[in-house]
Design a protein around this motif. Sequence first.
Motif, short mmCIF file in Angstrom:
data_model
loop_
_atom_site.label_atom_id
_atom_site.label_comp_id
_atom_site.label_asym_id
_atom_site.label_seq_id
_atom_site.Cartn_x
_atom_site.Cartn_y
_atom_site.Cartn_z
N VAL A 223 74.98 -29.88 88.87
CA VAL A 223 74.31 -28.59 89.13
C VAL A 223 75.10 -27.39 89.06
CG1 VAL A 223 72.57 -29.99 90.43
CG2 VAL A 223 74.59 -28.77 91.56
N ALA A 224 76.27 -27.16 89.03
CA ALA A 224 77.03 -26.06 89.04
C ALA A 224 78.70 -26.56 88.69
CB ALA A 224 77.16 -25.33 90.32
N VAL A 225 79.38 -25.65 88.11
CA VAL A 225 80.70 -25.72 87.95
C VAL A 225 81.20 -24.61 88.09
CG1 VAL A 225 82.34 -26.07 86.05
CG2 VAL A 225 80.25 -27.35 85.99
N SER A 226 82.56 -24.55 89.10
CA SER A 226 82.86 -23.20 89.49
C SER A 226 83.99 -22.70 88.31
CB SER A 226 83.81 -23.34 90.66
OG SER A 226 84.80 -24.10 90.62
N GLU A 227 84.45 -21.37 88.39
CA GLU A 227 85.37 -20.80 87.63
C GLU A 227 86.65 -21.27 88.08
OE1 GLU A 227 84.91 -19.05 84.67
OE2 GLU A 227 82.78 -19.96 84.98
N PRO A 228 87.71 -21.28 87.25
CA PRO A 228 89.11 -21.68 87.73
C PRO A 228 89.45 -20.63 88.98
CG PRO A 228 89.11 -21.52 85.45
CD PRO A 228 87.84 -21.11 85.44
N LEU A 229 90.68 -20.87 89.55
CA LEU A 229 90.93 -20.30 90.54
C LEU A 229 91.29 -18.58 90.41
CD1 LEU A 229 93.62 -22.81 92.18
CD2 LEU A 229 91.29 -22.52 92.76
N GLY A 230 91.82 -18.43 89.42
CA GLY A 230 92.19 -16.90 88.92
C GLY A 230 93.05 -16.26 89.73
N ALA A 231 93.14 -14.92 89.78
CA ALA A 231 93.92 -13.98 90.38
C ALA A 231 93.04 -13.78 91.76
CB ALA A 231 93.75 -12.65 89.76
N HIS A 232 93.85 -14.13 92.77
CA HIS A 232 93.60 -14.14 94.15
C HIS A 232 94.60 -13.74 95.21
CE1 HIS A 232 91.82 -15.24 98.25
NE2 HIS A 232 90.50 -15.05 97.61
N GLU A 233 94.52 -12.92 96.44
CA GLU A 233 95.51 -12.75 97.09
C GLU A 233 96.24 -13.95 97.61
OE1 GLU A 233 92.95 -11.62 101.22
OE2 GLU A 233 93.90 -10.18 99.89
N PHE B 52 92.04 -25.34 88.16
CA PHE B 52 92.87 -24.83 86.97
C PHE B 52 92.99 -23.39 87.43
CE2 PHE B 52 89.98 -27.83 84.98
CZ PHE B 52 90.72 -28.56 84.21
N LEU B 53 94.35 -22.91 87.01
CA LEU B 53 94.70 -21.52 87.46
C LEU B 53 93.93 -20.52 86.85
CD1 LEU B 53 96.37 -19.93 89.49
CD2 LEU B 53 98.20 -19.82 87.72
N ALA B 54 93.63 -20.66 85.34
CA ALA B 54 93.16 -19.90 84.34
C ALA B 54 92.05 -20.42 83.41
CB ALA B 54 94.31 -18.91 83.62
N PRO B 55 91.34 -19.85 82.80
CA PRO B 55 90.46 -20.35 81.94
C PRO B 55 91.23 -20.81 80.58
CG PRO B 55 89.64 -18.12 82.67
CD PRO B 55 91.05 -18.23 83.25
N GLY B 56 90.74 -21.53 80.02
CA GLY B 56 91.03 -22.21 78.70
C GLY B 56 90.42 -23.47 78.21
N PHE B 57 91.08 -24.30 77.16
CA PHE B 57 90.47 -25.26 76.49
C PHE B 57 89.88 -26.41 77.74
CE2 PHE B 57 90.62 -29.25 74.65
CZ PHE B 57 89.74 -29.36 73.86
N PRO C 51 89.72 -26.48 81.12
CA PRO C 51 88.76 -26.04 81.84
C PRO C 51 87.24 -26.00 81.07
CG PRO C 51 90.58 -24.52 82.34
CD PRO C 51 90.83 -25.22 81.09
N ASP C 52 87.27 -25.43 80.09
CA ASP C 52 86.02 -25.38 79.27
C ASP C 52 85.38 -26.66 79.00
OD1 ASP C 52 86.00 -22.58 79.27
OD2 ASP C 52 86.59 -22.23 77.26
N ARG C 53 86.45 -27.71 78.56
CA ARG C 53 85.79 -28.93 78.28
C ARG C 53 85.48 -29.65 79.42
NH1 ARG C 53 83.31 -32.03 74.84
NH2 ARG C 53 84.14 -34.02 74.57
N ALA C 54 86.13 -29.45 80.56
CA ALA C 54 85.93 -30.04 81.67
C ALA C 54 84.25 -29.73 82.09
CB ALA C 54 86.67 -29.92 82.96
#
Length: 251
Positions: A221-231, A201-206, A208-211
Amino acid sequence: MAAPALIALAHGSRDPRSAQTITALVTEVRAMRPDLRIEPAFLELSKPSFHTVVDRLVKAGYDEIVVVPLLLTEAYHAKVDVPEAIAEAAARHATTGQGLQIRATRILGLESCFLEVLDLRMREALKDARVRELDALVLAAAGSTDPLANQAVARLARVWGTHHKLPVTAAFASSSPPATGEAVRAFRAEGRRHIAVASLFLAPGFLPDRAKELALEAGAVAVSEPLGAHEEIARVVLARYAVGAVELVPV
C-alpha cells in the motif's frame, strides 16, 4: 595544526539522485562542524572520484584524512573496495614524499537511531498514499552474498517490528531472497492486506527503484523513500570521524 579532513565516501550510482543525496548529507555534516574540511567522494560511477578528492586535499595542504564509508552493511564494498581504495591512495602519495596519513573508519552501519529516520520516511509515504492502517511491514535493503550482512538487516527488522508491534520481514533487492514482491505476497497469503515497505537504502538509485516497483506490483500500500540526508545520519558520520581522527594521533 589543522584537524584531519573528512571524506564521506559513498559507492556511487549512475542515477544522479544518488550523488545529489550524498551531497545533501555532506551539507548536513558541514552545518554541524563548519570548522572541518568535509568532502563527498565516490568509489565509482559518480563524481568526484575518491582519488580526485584525495589529490585535492593533499594539494590544499592536508596530510591527514579520515574516510567515513557511507555504507549500511559490512558487505563486499566495505570489506574489499574501501580498503583497496585507501591502500592505493596511501601508496600513491607515499611515492611523492608527502607523508599522507589516511584512515577509514567503521562504516555507518545499522544504528538504532536510523529507525527514527526510517519511521519519518514511512510516515511521509503513508500520508502521500492516504494509508491509515497497517498490518505488516517489509524492510527492504540492498542484499548481499555475505550472509552476515543480510542477518544484520534481519535483526534490525525484528527490532523495528517489535517497536511497532507488527510482523516485519526483511527483503532484498539483489543477491539474496526474498525480494520485496515475494515478501509482500507472503504476507498477503496470510490474509494481510495493508503492507508497507520501508527502503533501507541511503540514497535513491536502481536497487531502491526496483524494490519499490516489485513491492507495488505485489500489492504493497506504500513504499517509503530511502533514508536520505538527515541530521541523525550526519551525527553518526561525525561520530565515526571523531574516532578516526583520534586513531591518527601518534601514541
